[in-house]
Design a protein around this motif. Sequence first.
Motif, PDB file in Angstrom:
ATOM      1  N   UNK A  61       0.862  -1.193   0.000  1.00 50.60           N
ATOM      2  CA  UNK A  61       0.000   0.000   0.000  1.00 50.60           C
ATOM      3  C   UNK A  61       0.894   1.237   0.000  1.00 50.60           C
ATOM      4  N   UNK A  62       0.491   2.215  -0.779  1.00 49.80           N
ATOM      5  CA  UNK A  62       1.168   3.502  -0.832  1.00 49.80           C
ATOM      6  C   UNK A  62       0.267   4.474  -0.083  1.00 49.80           C
ATOM      7  N   UNK A  63       0.797   5.093   0.972  1.00 52.60           N
ATOM      8  CA  UNK A  63      -0.059   5.917   1.821  1.00 52.60           C
ATOM      9  C   UNK A  63       0.697   7.105   2.409  1.00 52.60           C
ATOM     10  N   UNK A  64      -0.081   7.988   2.982  1.00 53.83           N
ATOM     11  CA  UNK A  64       0.473   9.174   3.622  1.00 53.83           C
ATOM     12  C   UNK A  64      -0.369   9.486   4.853  1.00 53.83           C
ATOM     13  N   UNK A  65       0.289   9.898   5.916  1.00 51.88           N
ATOM     14  CA  UNK A  65      -0.405  10.336   7.113  1.00 51.88           C
ATOM     15  C   UNK A  65      -0.478  11.859   7.063  1.00 51.88           C
ATOM     16  N   UNK A  66      -1.696  12.387   7.197  1.00 50.44           N
ATOM     17  CA  UNK A  66      -1.891  13.833   7.118  1.00 50.44           C
ATOM     18  C   UNK A  66      -1.490  14.498   8.432  1.00 50.44           C
ATOM     19  N   UNK A  67      -1.430  15.816   8.429  1.00 50.03           N
ATOM     20  CA  UNK A  67      -1.026  16.579   9.617  1.00 50.03           C
ATOM     21  C   UNK A  67      -1.942  16.307  10.805  1.00 50.03           C
TER      22      UNK A  67
END
Length: 182
Positions: A61-67
């Motif tokens: 999975x390609x993901x990002x955690x937001x602020x």
Amino acid sequence: MFSNAAVPVAATPALARDPKVHALLTQSQPGAVTFYPAEATIYAQGAAAGPLFMVEFGTVRICRVTADGRRQITSFCLAGDVFGLEAGDEHEFSAESVDGAGIRVLRPANSTGFAQSVLSLALRRFAQVQKHILLLGCLGANEKMARFLVDLMERQGGDEIVNLPMQRSDIADYLGITFETV
């Protein structure tokens, strides 16, 4: 626990499925396959960008955690998919093994041919991102789930049974809906 295994490029599942990945592989130095167990980080958001990666088996999975601490999954990479292409010097997103994945590092053997193959894959990835944006913005929850399942079925070879290696929370973070709705 990570392990390297010498798997010949000719044995890769991508060669049988995608001529664009095949072109990239022919311009790459063969590398060993590294196993990442479930939930292991392949690279982190903010880490220095480097080579491209190809999924030999498993799911990434390609993901990002937001602020504000929320996770947004932008894609699931299956066997034969290439990931890790960045516009800058560091990764904007994290890559994580979902269910135990074998990952091959792709390094250029011929810079001109490799660059042309990467451009082709990047343009296709751009089109996939545009489709995902439409999915998130224009469809209801049932339609999102239906499109997700059809897409997964097509990517897995079109069988009548769809393998869901990811958790419901992963699907929710990918589709922009709640865990309960999934």
